[in-house]
Design an enzyme around this catalytic site. Sequence first.
Site, PDB file in Angstrom:
ATOM      1  N   CYS A 178       0.812  -1.222   0.000  1.00 40.18           N
ATOM      2  CA  CYS A 178       0.000   0.000   0.000  1.00 40.18           C
ATOM      3  C   CYS A 178       0.844   1.269   0.000  1.00 40.18           C
ATOM      4  O   CYS A 178       0.330   2.356  -0.249  1.00 40.18           O
ATOM      5  CB  CYS A 178      -0.931   0.002   1.207  1.00 40.18           C
ATOM      6  SG  CYS A 178      -1.878  -1.516   1.345  1.00 40.18           S
ATOM      7  N   HIS A 209      -3.123   6.613   3.653  1.00 39.95           N
ATOM      8  CA  HIS A 209      -3.642   5.387   3.067  1.00 39.95           C
ATOM      9  C   HIS A 209      -5.006   5.085   3.702  1.00 39.95           C
ATOM     10  O   HIS A 209      -5.183   5.245   4.909  1.00 39.95           O
ATOM     11  CB  HIS A 209      -2.647   4.257   3.357  1.00 39.95           C
ATOM     12  CG  HIS A 209      -3.136   2.915   2.965  1.00 39.95           C
ATOM     13  ND1 HIS A 209      -3.838   2.692   1.798  1.00 39.95           N
ATOM     14  CD2 HIS A 209      -3.035   1.703   3.590  1.00 39.95           C
ATOM     15  CE1 HIS A 209      -4.140   1.416   1.724  1.00 39.95           C
ATOM     16  NE2 HIS A 209      -3.672   0.800   2.792  1.00 39.95           N
ATOM     17  N   ASN A 239     -10.338  -0.348   0.682  1.00 43.63           N
ATOM     18  CA  ASN A 239      -8.877  -0.310   0.614  1.00 43.63           C
ATOM     19  C   ASN A 239      -8.423  -0.753  -0.789  1.00 43.63           C
ATOM     20  O   ASN A 239      -8.540  -1.925  -1.135  1.00 43.63           O
ATOM     21  CB  ASN A 239      -8.312  -1.242   1.693  1.00 43.63           C
ATOM     22  CG  ASN A 239      -6.795  -1.242   1.738  1.00 43.63           C
ATOM     23  OD1 ASN A 239      -6.135  -0.721   0.845  1.00 43.63           O
ATOM     24  ND2 ASN A 239      -6.240  -1.834   2.790  1.00 43.63           N
TER      25      ASN A 239
HETATM   26  O1  UT7 Z   1      -3.737  -1.847   3.784  1.00 39.83           O
HETATM   27  C1  UT7 Z   1      -2.956  -2.876   4.238  1.00 39.83           C
HETATM   28  C2  UT7 Z   1      -2.903  -3.022   5.676  1.00 39.83           C
HETATM   29  N1  UT7 Z   1      -4.097  -3.577   6.277  1.00 39.83           N
HETATM   30  C3  UT7 Z   1      -4.682  -2.931   7.272  1.00 39.83           C
HETATM   31  O2  UT7 Z   1      -4.397  -1.823   7.541  1.00 39.83           O
HETATM   32  C4  UT7 Z   1      -5.674  -3.614   8.142  1.00 39.83           C
HETATM   33  C5  UT7 Z   1      -5.439  -3.234   9.566  1.00 39.83           C
HETATM   34  N2  UT7 Z   1      -6.345  -3.900  10.446  1.00 39.83           N
HETATM   35  C6  UT7 Z   1      -7.650  -3.576  10.525  1.00 39.83           C
HETATM   36  O3  UT7 Z   1      -8.112  -2.682   9.858  1.00 39.83           O
HETATM   37  C7  UT7 Z   1      -8.497  -4.325  11.520  1.00 39.83           C
HETATM   38  O4  UT7 Z   1      -7.665  -5.125  12.327  1.00 39.83           O
HETATM   39  C8  UT7 Z   1      -9.590  -5.189  10.829  1.00 39.83           C
HETATM   40  C9  UT7 Z   1     -10.653  -4.325  10.189  1.00 39.83           C
HETATM   41  C10 UT7 Z   1      -8.964  -6.093   9.795  1.00 39.83           C
HETATM   42  C11 UT7 Z   1     -10.279  -6.074  11.867  1.00 39.83           C
HETATM   43  O5  UT7 Z   1     -10.841  -5.239  12.874  1.00 39.83           O
HETATM   44  P1  UT7 Z   1     -10.652  -5.612  14.398  1.00 39.83           P
HETATM   45  O6  UT7 Z   1     -11.364  -4.604  15.187  1.00 39.83           O
HETATM   46  O7  UT7 Z   1      -9.162  -5.755  14.615  1.00 39.83           O
HETATM   47  O8  UT7 Z   1     -11.432  -6.973  14.521  1.00 39.83           O
HETATM   48  P2  UT7 Z   1     -10.878  -8.406  14.940  1.00 39.83           P
HETATM   49  O9  UT7 Z   1     -10.081  -9.013  13.855  1.00 39.83           O
HETATM   50  O10 UT7 Z   1     -10.244  -8.284  16.297  1.00 39.83           O
HETATM   51  O11 UT7 Z   1     -12.228  -9.220  15.097  1.00 39.83           O
HETATM   52  C12 UT7 Z   1     -13.201  -8.853  16.090  1.00 39.83           C
HETATM   53  C13 UT7 Z   1     -14.390  -9.751  15.934  1.00 39.83           C
HETATM   54  C14 UT7 Z   1     -14.065 -11.235  15.892  1.00 39.83           C
HETATM   55  O12 UT7 Z   1     -15.070 -11.919  16.586  1.00 39.83           O
HETATM   56  P3  UT7 Z   1     -14.868 -12.408  18.105  1.00 39.83           P
HETATM   57  O13 UT7 Z   1     -13.653 -13.269  18.085  1.00 39.83           O
HETATM   58  O14 UT7 Z   1     -14.667 -11.149  18.893  1.00 39.83           O
HETATM   59  O15 UT7 Z   1     -16.140 -13.118  18.383  1.00 39.83           O
HETATM   60  C15 UT7 Z   1     -14.132 -11.565  14.436  1.00 39.83           C
HETATM   61  O16 UT7 Z   1     -14.464 -12.921  14.212  1.00 39.83           O
HETATM   62  O17 UT7 Z   1     -15.066  -9.460  14.693  1.00 39.83           O
HETATM   63  C16 UT7 Z   1     -15.257 -10.684  13.983  1.00 39.83           C
HETATM   64  N3  UT7 Z   1     -15.204 -10.376  12.548  1.00 39.83           N
HETATM   65  C17 UT7 Z   1     -16.280 -10.082  11.822  1.00 39.83           C
HETATM   66  N4  UT7 Z   1     -17.587  -9.979  12.126  1.00 39.83           N
HETATM   67  C18 UT7 Z   1     -18.439  -9.634  11.141  1.00 39.83           C
HETATM   68  C19 UT7 Z   1     -14.103 -10.317  11.768  1.00 39.83           C
HETATM   69  N5  UT7 Z   1     -14.458  -9.989  10.524  1.00 39.83           N
HETATM   70  C20 UT7 Z   1     -15.801  -9.824  10.529  1.00 39.83           C
HETATM   71  C21 UT7 Z   1     -16.726  -9.470   9.543  1.00 39.83           C
HETATM   72  N6  UT7 Z   1     -18.032  -9.371   9.892  1.00 39.83           N
HETATM   73  N7  UT7 Z   1     -16.376  -9.186   8.270  1.00 39.83           N
END
Ligand code: UT7
Length: 331
Positions: free
Chosen positions: A116, A258, A288
């Site tokens: 990115c 970004h 993204n």
């Molecule tokens: O551009 C390249 C670089 N990439 C990035 O910058 C991404 C950076 N990271 C992020 O933006 C975030 O970490 C994410 C958006 C990818 C994820 O957000 P998060 O707040 O870190 O969520 P998480 O991965 O900790 O997941 C929280 C919960 C989980 O459920 P439990 O374990 O708490 O029950 C996931 O299973 O959200 C759940 N979850 C979803 N629920 C509904 C994960 N993806 C989804 C989804 N819909 N699409």
Amino acid sequence: MITKYSAKISGTGKYTPDKIVNNYDLEKMVNTTDEWIRTRTGMFERHFVADDQAASDLAYEAALQALEAANIRAKDLGMIIVATISNDHAFPSTACILQKKLGVKDFPAFDLSAGCTGWIYAANIAKQYIENGVAEHILIIGVEILSQLINWEDRGTCVLFGDGAGATVISRAEPKDISRFIDTEISADGTHYDLLIQPAGGSRMPASKESIEKNLHTIYMEGNKIFKHAVRSMYDVCETVLKRNHMDVRSIDWLITHQANLRIIESLGKKLKIDDEKVIVNIEKYANTSSATIPIALDESIRSGKIRHGDVILAASFGAGLTSGSLLFRL
Ligand code: UT7
């Protein structure tokens, strides 16, 4: 290096495919909700290519706009750099294919892999060639077709990405020009290369029946770890260019980061202590698009009249590698 000239942005363009997929469409495809995507990322829509579109097709459309805005022809270019992780082919470069589409030849054209941060890496390289007098106009492009790399079995990543291209012409500034690059910083921390990766398809893991069955040609990301790195690394590269030029955020008219997650953008803005109104955000429309997010946001903001000639802009990104970079410039 002896600096003879200054570089400036002389034209921008963008292209996003016609097909729009919003959060409600995704609700029908995977176990997710509009509410989760919006609150966790700030995203609502993303654009996906048609089956017959590849990266060079998107890059070409964006390039035509940027050349027109810069008021130059393709034959005036001295170099093309395409920043992408979703090239038409592993080789040859998408930049060479774009060069053919533009009907020009006999100057360097190459792709650049910095995830990115690709557009900022490309701007950094273009700056060197303009400043030392080797090139007068350089076309840099951030283009991605991430819809082709999505793992639809991983709801944590499949809702995050979109397709698009942003093109920018970097030109030699005349001495009387107020437009110019002020400074740029690029960096990488390869110790975390495996946090964001397309595992298969390269020489480490060539394509096989097994690699396809296991979805290893798609994006693997450890989102939480990247999140923390994102804010810290973008803050560091922003501080570096500001301090080196004895400037602080009060001298900045616009911050364009970004567009990976609204919470990352807001955290960086808060850490830099910059007014919210000065932070450009379009993540709700495109999600993204990796190396294309900043040039798309820049083009859109210029064409809408939000960003004007003479404004001071700080751009910052982070991405696979893990890379990071900033570009400070006066438009
Ligand atoms: O551009 C390249 C670089 N990439 C990035 O910058 C991404 C950076 N990271 C992020 O933006 C975030 O970490 C994410 C958006 C990818 C994820 O957000 P998060 O707040 O870190 O969520 P998480 O991965 O900790 O997941 C929280 C919960 C989980 O459920 P439990 O374990 O708490 O029950 C996931 O299973 O959200 C759940 N979850 C979803 N629920 C509904 C994960 N993806 C989804 C989804 N819909 N699409």
